[in-house]
Design an enzyme around this catalytic site. Sequence first.
Site: not given
Ligand code: ADP
Length: 670
Positions: A120, A162, A168-169, A212, A239, A279, A296
């Site tokens: 990331k 993160k 996957g959160g 999102h 998430h 995203e 993917r």
């Molecule tokens: P993953 O790859 O684990 O799915 P993401 O980066 O895609 O993680 O983020 C998953 C979710 O987390 C997003 O859809 C959003 O709801 C929340 N999120 C991610 N980054 C932020 C942020 N900076 N502020 C608020 N919510 C966030």
Amino acid sequence: MKTKQFDKILIANRGEIACRVIRTAAKRGISTVAVYSDADRDALHVRMADEAIYIGGSPSRESYLQFERVLHAAHSTGAQAIHPGYGFLSENAAFCRACEQAGIVFIGPPIAAIEAMGSKSAAKQIMEKAGVPLVPGYHGDDQDDAVLKQSADDMGYPVLLKAVAGGGGKGMRQVWSSDEFDEALAAARREAKSSFDDDDMLVEKYLTQPRHVEIQVFCDSHGNAVYLFERDCSVQRRHQKVIEEAPAPGMSAQLRQKMGEAAIRAAQAIQYEGAGTVEFLLDSDGSFYFMEMNTRLQVEHPVTEMITGEDLVDWQLRVAAGETLPKTQDELSMSGHAFEARIYAEDPDNDFLPVTGRLAFLSVPPQSKYVRVDTGVVQGDDVSVYYDPMIAKLVCWDESRDKALQRLIAALKQYRIAGMKTNVAFLTNLASSEPFREAELDTGFIEKHHQLIFRQQQINACKVLSLAALFLSLSAQQQMELSRRKSTDANSPWFNSQRWRHLGAAKLAHQISFNGVEYGVDIANQGNGCFAIGVLDAVVKATGWLEEDCLHACLDGHVFDVAVAQYNGEVTLFLEEGEARFQRVFADLGNNNESARGNGLRAPMNGTMVSLLVDEGARVNAGDSLLVMEAMKMEHTIRAPSDGTVKQFYFKAGELVDGGAELLDFEPGG
Ligand code: ADP
């Protein structure tokens, strides 16, 4: 243009996505090879494929992640290409490289693109250069805890931790103040380590009410790139997405174009090929920020298919074969609105923890151009601890959002599962709630509308108990009828389903447990198929008959059908207003003293003990973290219910724990 059409492909995945890919391959006349683990010997994807190769034990690291075995399976069957689905090996650059070396086409992007987006932090650095807007944050290489904390303190709270390798959160934690930072960082690192074997973290400013919104992109090897519009995936728990829709409500044509073009810039910055998703977080003022790019096919791709009429797996197969994209940007258009609801084996009332069990009863809504069910299971299958607990994706389309939503709610009500807890009732409540209907979406939707979504269903006890008594009597009659047919003395009064007595109508008393309360219900057979049911000081006149899984009932003149499932002594009635479960209670002859359980705290799910956070004998305050368990790579912290003393832990770190097992001896008291 030189293309290399495939006549056989291997699908390195399982469950609904493997079945999904097999369907499109079959349509194109491509034969398919499935792979399977011990747990999946009889799985639907194995039965649907033309051939299937066993690749190892049930845990995915012993099978679906064993890429040498997957490659060997491709070789031995003569498959020319591998579709990785999502998860497992889909974003694994090493696997992609191994495919290349083995001369097998990986149906996905080039290795360099996977590598570029795999981290990331690195992805953010590339996007920054390509002029794609980013959420402010720290994504540096220095991983010292103190450096991360300092960056959070400088940025101001709340922040989001993160996992750099995340997905996957998992490995994600919100931190609301500097005091919470250390504990959150340790937990996020542990979760990241166990999920991705990499505990590097990045810190981002946490936006409090974003949506999102993600863009589906497609690129070919000839330099063409298009976007297939957006999906709104704001409705999330932990998430993780639960309901997605396309198009995003309230999206203007200009913003759609701006985000679409930014997504294409992102894809082109890494010479992308194939299906990808960019995203974004979309703020209420219309500004949007790059979050990550998934290299993917996404779980939620069906909503895009429903509004564009395109088959994205078909596009993937064409691009991988070296063809140009089937359509240009100008040729693509959207029609109507689509929702996807993810149906999970999980307990919404227990923090959405995954559950396992057998799909003892499974009945899905009829499919049509409006309703699509993507699944990899059938009635009788197990949802095991080994894989993702998603049972199915329910996808509904119609001409407008309102109409599509109505279809979704109706289809959820027809989605009937017994044998384990699921989120179906939760999804129905969510989809029927006023704020969802009004599309007041942001990523905090579920927390914000908790009371509306988690409301207990108001099911009339008198109706349930009457149906229960009717069902029990009709089943008993059916049983007797069967025995009579088998018996030589068919006219014996013992087989008289009217319960022959020589005085008056037969009356039976049942004890029925419903919603944790026991009720006494009488039922008198009045002949001619009529019953009088004495329940809660009322008398209900009932008739009915049983047909397979359906109870055709008439209560006081109201005629309706109820699907019924029986499992492990429990009967589920699928009513219009929701599911009602009841049990018949028999006289308790044994000594079942439930209260003699002690002061333990119990495991909320099957899982592994990760760590014990205090010493035995420690005095703790209410809310202190005592131990961490993990199930399906999600951590769950058990906290002290009150001030007290931890006398003894019953499990060590690393041990397996059964759901419901007592975890420790806790003595409350100040
Ligand atoms: P993953 O790859 O684990 O799915 P993401 O980066 O895609 O993680 O983020 C998953 C979710 O987390 C997003 O859809 C959003 O709801 C929340 N999120 C991610 N980054 C932020 C942020 N900076 N502020 C608020 N919510 C966030």
